[in-house]
Enzyme design. Structure first.
Site, short mmCIF file in Angstrom:
data_model
loop_
_atom_site.label_atom_id
_atom_site.label_comp_id
_atom_site.label_asym_id
_atom_site.label_seq_id
_atom_site.Cartn_x
_atom_site.Cartn_y
_atom_site.Cartn_z
N HIS A 155 0.83 -1.22 0.00
CA HIS A 155 0.00 0.00 0.00
C HIS A 155 0.86 1.27 0.00
CE1 HIS A 155 -3.88 -2.10 0.85
NE2 HIS A 155 -3.09 -2.96 1.45
N ASN A 177 -10.36 -2.80 2.43
CA ASN A 177 -10.04 -2.85 1.00
C ASN A 177 -11.29 -2.62 0.18
OD1 ASN A 177 -7.29 -3.33 1.17
ND2 ASN A 177 -7.47 -5.55 0.99
FE1 HDE Z 1 -2.53 -4.73 5.57
N1 HDE Z 1 -0.70 -3.91 6.00
N2 HDE Z 1 -1.89 -6.52 6.22
N3 HDE Z 1 -4.29 -5.59 4.98
N4 HDE Z 1 -3.19 -2.97 4.87
C1 HDE Z 1 -0.35 -2.64 5.81
O1 HDE Z 1 0.78 -1.32 7.36
C2 HDE Z 1 -0.78 -6.73 6.96
C3 HDE Z 1 -4.64 -6.90 5.15
C4 HDE Z 1 -4.44 -2.68 4.43
O2 HDE Z 1 -3.23 3.56 3.76
C5 HDE Z 1 0.98 -2.32 6.42
O3 HDE Z 1 1.13 0.91 7.61
C6 HDE Z 1 -0.72 -8.10 7.41
C7 HDE Z 1 -6.04 -7.09 4.90
C8 HDE Z 1 -4.51 -1.29 4.02
O4 HDE Z 1 -1.60 3.44 5.21
C9 HDE Z 1 1.40 -3.62 7.10
C10 HDE Z 1 -1.84 -8.70 6.90
C11 HDE Z 1 -6.52 -5.85 4.58
C12 HDE Z 1 -3.23 -0.77 4.25
C13 HDE Z 1 0.24 -4.52 6.76
C14 HDE Z 1 -2.56 -7.70 6.17
C15 HDE Z 1 -5.42 -4.93 4.63
C16 HDE Z 1 -2.44 -1.85 4.78
C17 HDE Z 1 1.99 -1.74 5.46
C18 HDE Z 1 -2.26 -10.15 7.03
C19 HDE Z 1 -7.96 -5.47 4.20
C20 HDE Z 1 -2.74 0.63 3.96
C21 HDE Z 1 2.13 -0.27 5.84
C22 HDE Z 1 -2.38 -10.60 8.36
C23 HDE Z 1 -8.90 -5.68 5.26
C24 HDE Z 1 -3.03 1.60 5.06
C25 HDE Z 1 1.31 -0.11 7.01
C26 HDE Z 1 -2.59 2.99 4.64
C27 HDE Z 1 -1.10 -1.71 5.19
C28 HDE Z 1 0.19 -5.78 7.22
C29 HDE Z 1 -3.76 -8.00 5.46
C30 HDE Z 1 -5.58 -3.54 4.34
C31 HDE Z 1 2.73 -4.19 6.65
C32 HDE Z 1 0.39 -8.71 8.25
C33 HDE Z 1 -6.83 -8.39 5.02
C34 HDE Z 1 -5.71 -0.56 3.44
O5 HDE Z 1 1.51 -3.48 8.48
#
Ligand code: HDE
Length: 685
Positions: free
Chosen positions: A69, A142
């Site tokens: 992202h 999402n």
């Molecule tokens: Fe994320 N995800 N994600 N994700 N995600 C990040 O956090 C992570 C997941 C989502 O505009 C990171 O600040 C893991 C699902 C959005 O700043 C990080 C898992 C969904 C954004 C991270 C998921 C998301 C992130 C990277 C599986 C939809 C952007 C930078 C367990 C419900 C937020 C940050 C923004 C961002 C980890 C799965 C949505 C690495 C470990 C499911 C919208 O922490």
């Protein structure tokens, strides 16, 4: 000494109200053009603290980009509640009808780096930070209601596979490559999400025209401690709308910042993007009866089964002032939750609760990132956390521990726990028996195909053709032996027809069907999952490109502008020259964009207003022919003056109901896309 050889850049003289330029230490600067040298042509001196500070700061301007992202666009706004939800939740923001809560929203692509294009085929992040009176609540969702994996354990593998390949560093922001499909074809649980990813959901026409989803099941908890399961939805007021693939590819060439610009321009124009927040609520008894597990993030709950209740609206009415300070430094975290809302045991959500806090420390460099203005709560905040890098606060007194009796000695004792504070909902969680420590998945998680099939059956024929073609496009870019066959063999569990179409499109024999861990069941189609069934025929929020040239009829142009604006749309004037185009009536008209830089993929519909002479001129102009050809190929309405007809002919336009004159019929057509035209312009799988 100022300048040399008369080459000094003359600064414009500062007005009396302009602030004085200073160093970071507040020392006034007299010369911001020349470094300090020994003599006119001598070496630069180490002593030049003005230069050194400026360059030092510049050298450290970047922070690590988000691992996923990274590319995002954001805006400020508010959430307004339609009616009190006090019977369901004690969350403060859901108590009082009409109350507004400030928000900051960030939309993002997932796979590409911060400088990648806005329009790859990709899932979009939809992250909302609510600055409530009882702390920040981050709904980090999402634009697709399900996810690739069921357990946080697999996230690094998914992300490694989809990002640019480790040895070559490409492709940027694209899933169409070996490692992604190698991984995906080995991960049956990703099938449902792959169907969504290959659908038009990943090609939004605008961030303003896509849905958002909290994905996981959460809980609402009321005053009495009653727990209700909840799924969150965002419904765009402008309806759903996507681009077609060829258009998406061409958008990458026309405007790398397509979505970021679109969002910013809409807000600048006062056409504030709006969504409704919807909830699906249910209890344990409902959850127990379903053929899927509500803790499984690869499953959704059909709206036809539990309708989405709309509880408030989100309005984005202010653009960020500074991209870095706001968009880049905002730190979302699904663990930021307020009293009255709680987590479920979804193993994907549970992993996220750890990941985001951790990632913020790595990106922002300090445990004090919550003090940055964009992250700070807008309600009182007090605790005994102290010190750390970049501590911005100056806490008074010596109460940095608890319990303490300092108050009884006449000193500040500091904050105390409160009965109204966050308390984890104790309810026997979500159908799972707890106790033994196990690395296992619940049995129902093994059904990977029922909902993928339901999604497929819910689409229109044209949308199905887009999904099949997207699989062909992506898999055709895979060079690893067996991956195509493995993927298509797996898709036979979703739909035999789909698998056959992909195999045909790739030119391979239909591969053997891979065995399903659990045989899929038949679920009813859910029309709510189709974009085309949920589009609004409206010009609101849409843009019409008007192509004109020397000798065009000014009256016609005026009339089209009036009609489009009356219908809520925006007009963008395109001409071979930006300035000085003389119309038939002798008046000059300035264009908004020059033809070569304003191809028709930037517009929702086009109008071609040309004189016979203008048409002759543009017949020799590739960009003009392409303008019309692409508008037709991208299934858009084309309104035209009679004399422009030869240009349409050269562009291969075959008249249909989307090809109109300049009257009101055009405005009606411009609010639609003409999907029935598609088989005549391209072969779909
Ligand atoms: Fe994320 N995800 N994600 N994700 N995600 C990040 O956090 C992570 C997941 C989502 O505009 C990171 O600040 C893991 C699902 C959005 O700043 C990080 C898992 C969904 C954004 C991270 C998921 C998301 C992130 C990277 C599986 C939809 C952007 C930078 C367990 C419900 C937020 C940050 C923004 C961002 C980890 C799965 C949505 C690495 C470990 C499911 C919208 O922490």
């Amino acid at each position: 000494m100022h300048g040399n050889g008369g080459e000094t850049h003359q600064q414009t003289a500062g007005g009396p109200k302009d602030p004085r330029l200073t160093t970071d230490q507040g020392i006034p600067i007299s010369d911001n053009q020349n470094s300090l040298k020994s003599g006119t042509r001598g070496p630069t001196l180490l002593e030049d603290f003005v230069l050194r500070e400026k360059i030092f700061h510049f050298d450290h301007e970047r922070i690590p980009e988000r691992i996923v992202h990274a590319r995002g666009s954001a805006a400020h706004g508010f959430f307004e509640l339609y009616e009190s939800l006090s019977s369901l939740t004690r969350a403060d923001l859901f108590q009082r009808k009409g109350e507004r809560t400030p928000v900051f929203v960030r939309f993002s692509t997932v796979a590409g780096g911060a400088g990648s294009v806005d329009t790859p085929r990709d899932v979009r992040g939809f992250a909302v930070k609510f600055y409530t009176k009882t702390g920040n609540w981050d709904l980090v969702g999402n634009n697709i209601p399900v996810f690739f994996i069921q357990d946080a354990m697999k996230f690094p593998d998914l992300v490694h596979a989809v990002k640019m390949e480790a040895d070559s560093g490409f492709p940027q922001a694209a899933s169409a490559h070996d490692t992604f499909w190698d991984w995906a074809s080995l991960m049956p649980e990703s099938t449902h999400m792959l169907m969504w990813a290959m659908s038009d959901r990943t090609l939004p026409r605008s961030l303003r025209m896509m849905e958002g989803f909290g994905v996981h099941t959460f809980k609402l908890v009321n005053e009495k401690g009653k727990e209700t399961f909840v799924k969150f939805h965002w419904k765009p007021k402008l309806g759903l709308q996507s681009t077609v693939w060829d258009e998406t590819l061409k958008l990458q060439a026309a405007d790398n910042d397509y979505h970021r610009r679109d969002l910013r321009e809409a807000i600048d124009a006062g056409k504030f993007p709006e969504w409704e927040l919807g909830i699906q609520t249910f209890d344990q008894a409902f959850a127990d009866k379903q053929p899927y597990d509500v803790l499984d993030a690869t499953k959704l709950i059909p709206e036809e089964q539990i309708p989405v209740r709309r509880i408030g609206r989100l309005v984005l009415d202010r653009n960020p002032d500074n991209h870095f300070a706001e968009n880049e430094q905002v730190a979302f975290c699904p663990a930021n939750i307020v009293p009255g809302i709680d987590f479920s045991n979804d193993p994907l959500l549970q992993g996220r609760l750890f990941s985001y806090l951790d990632t913020q420390k790595s990106r922002l460099g300090t445990a004090n990132f919550h003090q940055l203005p964009i992250n700070a709560p807008k309600c009182p905040m007090a605790n005994f956390q102290r010190d750390g890098q970049m501590q911005m606060g100056v806490p008074k007194g010596r109460a940095n521990y608890e319990p303490n009796s300092l108050a009884s000695h006449g000193e500040e004792g500091g904050p105390r726990e409160s009965a109204l504070g966050f308390a984890t909902a104790p309810g026997r969680s979500d159908r799972d028996e707890q106790g033994d420590k196990l690395r296992v998945r619940p049995e129902l998680f093994a059904d990977h195909y029922s909902q993928a099939r339901m999604f497929w059956k819910s689409l229109t024929d044209n949308e199905q053709a887009h999904v099949a073609s997207a699989f062909v496009f992506e898999l055709a870019k895979v060079n690893l032996n067996d991956v195509q066959a493995r993927m298509v063999g797996r898709l036979r569990n979703v739909d035999e027809g789909l698998a056959k179409r992909i195999a045909d499109g790739l030119g391979i024999a239909l591969p053997a069907k891979l065995r399903a861990a659990k045989e899929p069941i038949e679920m009813k189609p859910s029309p709510a999952l189709s974009i085309q069934k949920n589009m609004l025929a409206t010009l609101k929020g849409r843009k019409v490109g008007v192509l004109f040239a020397e000798g065009s009829n000014g009256g016609d142009i005026d009339r089209v502008i009036k009609q489009v604006e009356k219908a809520g749309g925006t007009v963008f004037l395109v001409a071979p020259k930006l300035h000085g185009t003389k119309l038939e009536n002798g008046k000059e008209l300035k264009a908004d964009g020059q033809l070569a830089a304003s191809p028709s993929q930037l517009f929702d519909a086009v109008v071609v207003i040309l004189s016979a002479k203008g048409t002759q001129m543009l017949l020799k102009e590739g960009a003009a022919v392409q303008f019309v050809m692409d508008a037709f190929g991208h299934l858009k309405a084309i309104g035209h003056s009679d004399s422009a007809r030869p240009l349409l002919d050269k562009a291969g336009v075959v008249p249909d109901e989307g090809v109109t004159g300049l009257s009101a019929v055009f405005v009606e057509a411009a609010a639609k896309r003409f999907y029935a035209r598609e088989p005549s312009v391209r072969t779909l799988a």
